[in-house]
Design a protein around this motif. Sequence first.
Motif: not given
Length: 490
Positions: A193-197, A183-191, A147-159
């Motif tokens: 993504l902790t389960a994907a760290v 900073p990536f730690r803030d990006f992780v918290a915002k979306y 689920a965390a990787l899917q959230r990351y993918l959705a955001v990364a695809e927009s860039f």
Amino acid sequence: MRKEFLTTLALSGAVLTLADGKGKGKGENNDGTRTIYRDVAIIGGGASGSYSAVRLREDYNVSVVVIEKNSNLGGHVNTFIDPVTGRGFDCGVQNWIELGGARAFFERFGVEMQPIVRSTFETVSVDFTNGQQLTNYSPPSAADRTAALQRYLAVAESFLPVLEPGWWTFPQPQNIPADLLLPFRDFVAKYNLTAAVPTFHATTGFGIHDMMGHLTVWFMRSFNVNLVRVLLGIETSIVPVSRKNQDVYDRILTSLGPDALTSTTVVSTEERSSRRGVTLIVRNSATGVKTRIVAKRLLYTAIPSEANTSPLDLDREEKSTLGQFDYSASYVGVVSHPSLPLNKSLVNIPISAQPANWPEAIPQYPYNTRFENYADSSYFRLIAVGDQTFTAAQAKKVIEDSFDKLVEGGVVNQTSPAQRLTFHKFEPHGLVSAYVTKEKLEGGFIQRLNGLQGRRGTWYTGASWGVHLSTSLWVFTDTVLERLVGDLRG
């Protein structure tokens, strides 16, 4: 390799040695220095340089010469061959994402590919600083990780439009998306993504000495959309059937023949301009023989560090732009020891990650990431990473110290106290993961970097300009080659 392909290679190398229009491809000066003429001189024979040489020579009908400091091509591939069994063990590049024409590129050289089959070894989490096994550590569940990787993918695809392939369309400083400058730690918290760290770190994050402190824009160059898609089963990752990733580069070296100068470095530059072309003096480190290379254009594919670029007679703009980069440094290797447990992967995770503090699951640099057993063997893969001052001697000490801590902590049962680790292969990847600060990005760094493309007859590709993963980098390299050839023929 097919006979007709070999014939094409031989013909292209013979027909296109003329870069000066004087009717000869090489000659000898009065001082005994050999001179060779080519359309394009390529500095660096890693993933980008080797690929570029093949594409330019075979697909664009452009003559080339590759200048590579090592005795072989391939850069960070690093394959160890067991001297007894002949089996290959890759400690650098592990696989290739099947992207674009990747499979067809391998097939040019008769290298048969197959989807990667990953080992399912037991993972043992250990704090390598004290040898303590994490007995209360719970890694993310498969469902949470996915689920965390899917959230990351959705955001990364927009860039994607501003990050790939390369920096060509990167926004002006005032328009850079705010998320990319977090900073990536803030990006992780915002979306969330902790389960994907742990996956981020174990897959490519170890190549960055401070993954969580890095800007998100730089992390996404290392852990890009295609890699996420592979992890989610959307795209495929491939490896040679031979289990030797070096195979393709060895065959490229054979096919290039005299168009590849290995064990060779640039020692000085006599000319570098768009109008008059490029003249380099190179030296073979094994023989001491110097060669003059006269080319119409230069393609630079290596890390643009001060040490690497110092012989190129950089002007003020080139120095001030390339000099803004900072780097990480990494070293890879294959080791063995009779006490290391087979069929296990010992992974370095700080004790503070217990019970499920996944953002804390990244060691403080410099560190050794793991002792990972290769299937059906007594060999183990390791990776040591630090900042740009991290040396080979320091890396070996970090690795040996981590083994000693495993013994002290009882994770490894030392059966022979006097025996040290045996290093079967130890390769410096050197400076990797080029990056600059937020302030420099907001000061127009990317626009200045793009401004170097084609300047003084020089074009650039490589991981400092594109995504770090080989086949994604080849996609970017194709865009550079199109521009280079247009410049050459225009």
